[in-house]
Design an enzyme around this catalytic site. Structure first.
Site, short mmCIF file in Angstrom:
data_model
loop_
_atom_site.label_atom_id
_atom_site.label_comp_id
_atom_site.label_asym_id
_atom_site.label_seq_id
_atom_site.Cartn_x
_atom_site.Cartn_y
_atom_site.Cartn_z
CG HIS A 1 -14.56 13.44 112.25
ND1 HIS A 1 -14.63 12.92 113.52
CD2 HIS A 1 -13.25 13.77 112.04
CE1 HIS A 1 -13.42 12.93 114.07
NE2 HIS A 1 -12.57 13.44 113.21
CG ASP B 1 -10.48 14.65 108.83
OD1 ASP B 1 -9.46 15.13 109.35
OD2 ASP B 1 -11.02 13.61 109.26
NE ARG C 1 -10.64 11.34 117.74
CZ ARG C 1 -10.44 11.53 116.45
NH1 ARG C 1 -10.31 10.48 115.64
NH2 ARG C 1 -10.37 12.75 115.93
CG ASP D 1 -6.79 17.37 115.08
OD1 ASP D 1 -8.02 17.46 115.07
OD2 ASP D 1 -6.10 17.21 114.07
CG HIS E 1 -6.11 8.62 109.57
ND1 HIS E 1 -7.07 8.53 110.56
CD2 HIS E 1 -5.51 9.82 109.75
CE1 HIS E 1 -7.05 9.62 111.29
NE2 HIS E 1 -6.12 10.43 110.83
#
Length: 488
Positions: A172, A256, A141, A71, A184
């Site tokens: 994503h 992911d 991001r 990443d 997460h």
């Protein structure tokens, strides 16, 4: 029970695995030789450039052109810049400049650096349209909140990386920018209808696909507006009907990280992996801490699912074929890749162009610099940020109002500079800053995240990111001790 070797090898072909150390362990080298498609490297695998290059060379000796990924978005999410911060501005800064040629050159330079180190697949760019101010996982991001702007820079990023011979991975899918939770830790919900998603979230993915992106990474988010429940990573409608058929993507679909609670928290990583491949994922990014025994369990689960009729063997063959085609593209691309040397200073140049100042910036003489700590997200990790490298004596404090009176007393007779990161997301940080600004109304506030909160102050400086080059650009403006080499 022994696994059918043909099925086991096909199952291996869907795996992108992590490992424990700075050196490739035997189980990784044997796995690559037995058909594992590749590896994903994290902070715990990376040290000096020499170590990274040697590690990747050793991995490449195990099999012809394994996928060696990481990443590396530039900006706040960096693996190769973990010691000092990235030498490249991130997406928010590039979006603020809005010069696709700069974005293309920046990503081409970054890609060239990755290729020199031995990487061939970058799990970037993030092409999410960030429309939720409190988004805890995207933020800087993202290139921005305008789908067309994000689309311009998505395409430029893909072209730049792939000109350097590194396969890009748009993420994503179908878009993580409208979430207020971190996948997460949980399964975030996107509350938008199908038409909104098509004219907002999907626009940058279409642009990335049109630009020839070699892979797309899924999101562990729930998107009921698309008529599905549960994580998008496990939804055939999202990956096949939408991504494959409607958007026309024929490259590699990468999941992911499968150890994220948003996808496997309730059912475990092996079962989630079976469902992801069945849904249309070709390559399973397993996460950071999924090592030999767990990898074996995932492989066994995939083989058992084929035997039990839950997973068509043809789906494994299709995934393996796509991953082999990606590796073939990488081999071919290495012959004509552009080197990083042509644009060595592009990162700092972009950071300088991104910085914005509102108000009157005073000539600062020995300012008192205070940084208000902000938690690092899972994607970012522990990477240095702030201005302390250029302002000796900088104080970093927790976001606690209890620090205010001491700071006010210490800063008397000096110019106060307050450095924050995404202050809009942290009420305790805002409370502390407002107390300090009450005592120093002409203070300079430097925001190194998204500049959403704009309190009254003497000058407000926005860097649109906390990368090393963003820090240099702010330090230059404020008169910090920036070495001459950094002015090049």
């Amino acid at each position: 029970m022994s696994l059918d070797p043909t099925l086991a090898r096909l199952a291996n072909a869907t795996l992108l695995v992590p490992f424990e150390s700075h050196h490739a362990p035997r189980w990784i080298l044997e796995g690559l030789a037995d058909g594992v498609s590749g590896v994903c490297l994290f902070h715990n695998n990376l040290d000096t450039p020499e170590q990274i290059t040697a590690l990747n060379a050793r991995l490449s000796q195990a099999v012809d052109t394994p996928l060696i990924s990481l990443d590396e978005e530039g900006g706040d999410v960096t693996r190769i810049g973990q010691e000092h911060g990235s030498s490249y501005p991130g997406n928010a800064a590039l979006g603020a400049v809005d010069d696709p040629d700069l974005t293309r050159a920046t990503l081409r330079s970054l890609g060239g650096r990755l290729a020199e180190l031995g990487f061939n697949l970058d799990l970037a760019p993030s092409v999410d349209v960030n429309v939720a101010d409190d988004n805890p996982v995207i933020g800087t991001r993202s290139f921005g909140s305008d789908p067309e702007l994000v689309a311009r820079h998505a395409a430029a990023s893909v072209i730049g990386l792939q000109e350097a011979g590194v396969a890009a991975c748009a993420k994503h899918f179908p878009g993580h920018g409208a979430t207020s939770q971190d996948s997460h830790h949980t399964l975030p919900l996107v509350e938008a209808g199908a038409e909104v998603l098509r004219r907002r979230e999907l626009v940058p993915f279409r642009a990335a696909i049109d630009a020839g992106v070699r892979s797309v990474l899924t999101a562990h988010i729930e998107v009921p507006g698309l008529g599905v429940t549960g994580p998008a990573t496990l939804a055939p409608h999202v990956l096949n009907d939408l991504l494959r058929n409607e958007l026309g993507f024929d490259g590699v679909v990468v999941s992911d990280a499968m150890d994220m609670r948003g996808v496997s928290g309730r059912i475990g990583i092996p079962e989630a992996s079976v469902l992801a491949v069945a849904a249309g994922c070709d390559l399973l990014c397993l996460g950071r801490y999924v090592y030999a025994d767990q990898v074996a369990a995932i492989r066994a689960a995939l083989v058992t699912a084929v035997r039990d009729g839950r997973l068509p063997g043809e789906r494994l063959e299709e995934a393996a074929d796509r991953n082999l085609r990606l590796r073939a593209w990488i081999r071919d691309a290495a012959a004509y890749r552009t080197t990083a040397a042509e644009a060595e200073g592009v990162g700092l140049s972009g950071a300088r162009r991104a910085i914005r100042v509102e108000g009157d910036l005073p000539a600062l003489d020995s300012p008192y610099v205070v940084e208000v700590e902000a938690p690092a997200g899972m994607a970012v990790g522990e990477v240095p940020w702030g201005l302390s490298a250029w302002f000796p004596g900088t104080e970093r404090v927790s976001p606690d109002i209890a620090h205010a009176e001491r700071i006010i007393a210490a800063a008397q007779e000096r110019d106060l500079v307050i450095v924050v990161r995404d202050a809009h997301r942290y009420p305790e940080a805002r409370e502390l800053v407002e107390r300090l600004l009450g005592a120093f109304p002409n203070a300079v506030l430097v925001e190194m995240g998204l500049p959403i909160w704009r309190p009254s102050c003497g000058a407000h400086v926005s860097t649109y990111g906390a990368a090393h080059v963003n820090g240099i650009s702010a330090a230059e403006l404020l008169g910090g001790a920036v070495p001459a080499a950094h002015h090049a």
